[in-house]
Design an enzyme around this catalytic site. Sequence first.
Site, PDB file in Angstrom:
ATOM      1  N   GLU A   1      23.306 -47.668  17.603  1.00 38.19           N
ATOM      2  CA  GLU A   1      23.618 -47.235  18.961  1.00 38.19           C
ATOM      3  C   GLU A   1      22.926 -48.081  20.022  1.00 38.19           C
ATOM      4  OE1 GLU A   1      22.481 -43.837  22.115  1.00 38.19           O
ATOM      5  OE2 GLU A   1      22.220 -43.313  20.000  1.00 38.19           O
TER       6      GLU A   1
ATOM      7  N   ARG B   1      13.227 -48.546  18.778  1.00 45.06           N
ATOM      8  CA  ARG B   1      12.844 -47.228  19.299  1.00 45.06           C
ATOM      9  C   ARG B   1      11.466 -47.345  19.953  1.00 45.06           C
ATOM     10  NH1 ARG B   1      15.381 -42.667  17.919  1.00 45.06           N
ATOM     11  NH2 ARG B   1      16.231 -43.636  16.036  1.00 45.06           N
TER      12      ARG B   1
ATOM     13  N   ARG C   1      10.423 -42.396  27.223  1.00 41.92           N
ATOM     14  CA  ARG C   1      10.699 -41.304  26.288  1.00 41.92           C
ATOM     15  C   ARG C   1       9.600 -41.230  25.247  1.00 41.92           C
ATOM     16  NH1 ARG C   1      17.249 -42.118  25.412  1.00 41.92           N
ATOM     17  NH2 ARG C   1      17.787 -41.791  27.604  1.00 41.92           N
TER      18      ARG C   1
ATOM     19  N   ARG D   1      16.430 -52.928  23.699  1.00 39.57           N
ATOM     20  CA  ARG D   1      17.233 -52.694  22.490  1.00 39.57           C
ATOM     21  C   ARG D   1      18.374 -53.698  22.360  1.00 39.57           C
ATOM     22  NH1 ARG D   1      19.255 -46.830  20.366  1.00 39.57           N
ATOM     23  NH2 ARG D   1      16.989 -46.563  20.290  1.00 39.57           N
TER      24      ARG D   1
ATOM     25  N   SER E   1      25.788 -44.939  25.343  1.00 38.68           N
ATOM     26  CA  SER E   1      26.387 -43.607  25.242  1.00 38.68           C
ATOM     27  C   SER E   1      27.177 -43.318  26.509  1.00 38.68           C
ATOM     28  CB  SER E   1      25.309 -42.535  25.059  1.00 38.68           C
ATOM     29  OG  SER E   1      24.721 -42.615  23.784  1.00 38.68           O
TER      30      SER E   1
END
Length: 428
Positions: A347, A273, A258, A388, A350
């Site tokens: 987070e 990130r 990403r 993460r 999801s």
Amino acid sequence: MLDIQYIRRHPDRVQKAARDKGISFDVQDLLEVDERRRQLLGQIEELRAQRNQKSKRTPTLQGEEKQLNIAEVRQLNERIKGLEDELDTVKNRYEELMLRAPAVPFDDVPVGESDADNVEVRREGQAPIFSFPVRDHVTLGEMHDLIDIPRGVKIAGSRMYFLKNEAALLHRAVIQLAVDHLVAKGFTPMIVPVMVRDRAMFGTGYFPLGKEQTYVIPEDELNLVGTAEVPLVSYYADEVLSEEELPKRMLGISNCFRREVGSAGKDTRGLYRVHQFTKVEQVVITRADGDEAMRLHWELLHNAEELLRLLELPYRVVEVCTGDMGQGQVKKHDIETWMPSRNAYSETHSCSSFLDFQARRSGLRYRDGDGQLHYCYTLNNTAIASPRILIPLLEVHQQEDGSIHIPAALRPYLGGREWLRPKREVQE
């Protein structure tokens, strides 16, 4: 993609969904283009019928009457050609607008503008209280020789990294734990392509909105995926499944990429990130049954929670508000895991339900017992994403002397090791 008939019947709901999701979309523009499209189709069909009727008469005519009929057929062809050219332009605009139309969230989804408006559902586990100054995962990584961010940046630019020694093993361990846990539950493990054509990105709703987050390889007309959801949903694109084989539970194991556009200045320290990561993704394709889809939504969420409990990490579940949802999502929950260095739940997972939004775009259908065709429903959920997840794993389990406790569930993947011991002192 939505059913155009639904949009015609409920334009206000679709416009509200766009507003609540923060998506620039004018439903009236779509309806006007749709109306012109239908007008043109009707006119072309009528003119073709007239032309065909006259063409059939031509061989039966003689002389001047025949020549006049031929001229009329020619005129009709010219009118049809002009309308078809206009129809091509209108259809392109229609398809462009249809691809931007947002799915309508369920009525019970909280309305909000950002993740700050997400609603906490519950907390599991206790956030640790340390009797010593907490070290973040970067410092712990230096003490244990686990993480090398400077050299990652040197070689590949910002938000890149190396995982070394036990961090590389921990990364593989959490991935394998997730795979083993979910294969035992009946999921089909799949190593997926991470380069896909535009069709797969449009089909899953990552194009046209969100294209700026994608690494594109224009020379080969390919795109690097940000989640295995893309190839897994696309696996059955343009196919017709049988009702008996649903639901299909698939488990994608992939690297993900990403661009993190819009994240300048955010989460610049450490591994939170980054541009490249590995993810184990749960994807389910099921029947067009709302109750069954919600049962599967809770199942996927429960699977992710089980993994966090195996990792002995405190977390909370939040219901995601409209402004923090994607274009195609109708229901979404995030799991936020406690990260001591951030002094916050952040987070890590999801869980999303799409109903038939992705299936319509992907041409993914099934045939029921009566032979009727329906679009499938699709769902997905993060089982684990690394590096993460290494942030809370290292930080929550740290000890005063810098050592790190290894949760029991991971030890079989690490040769039975219970502790990581520091290799060096770090100036703090």
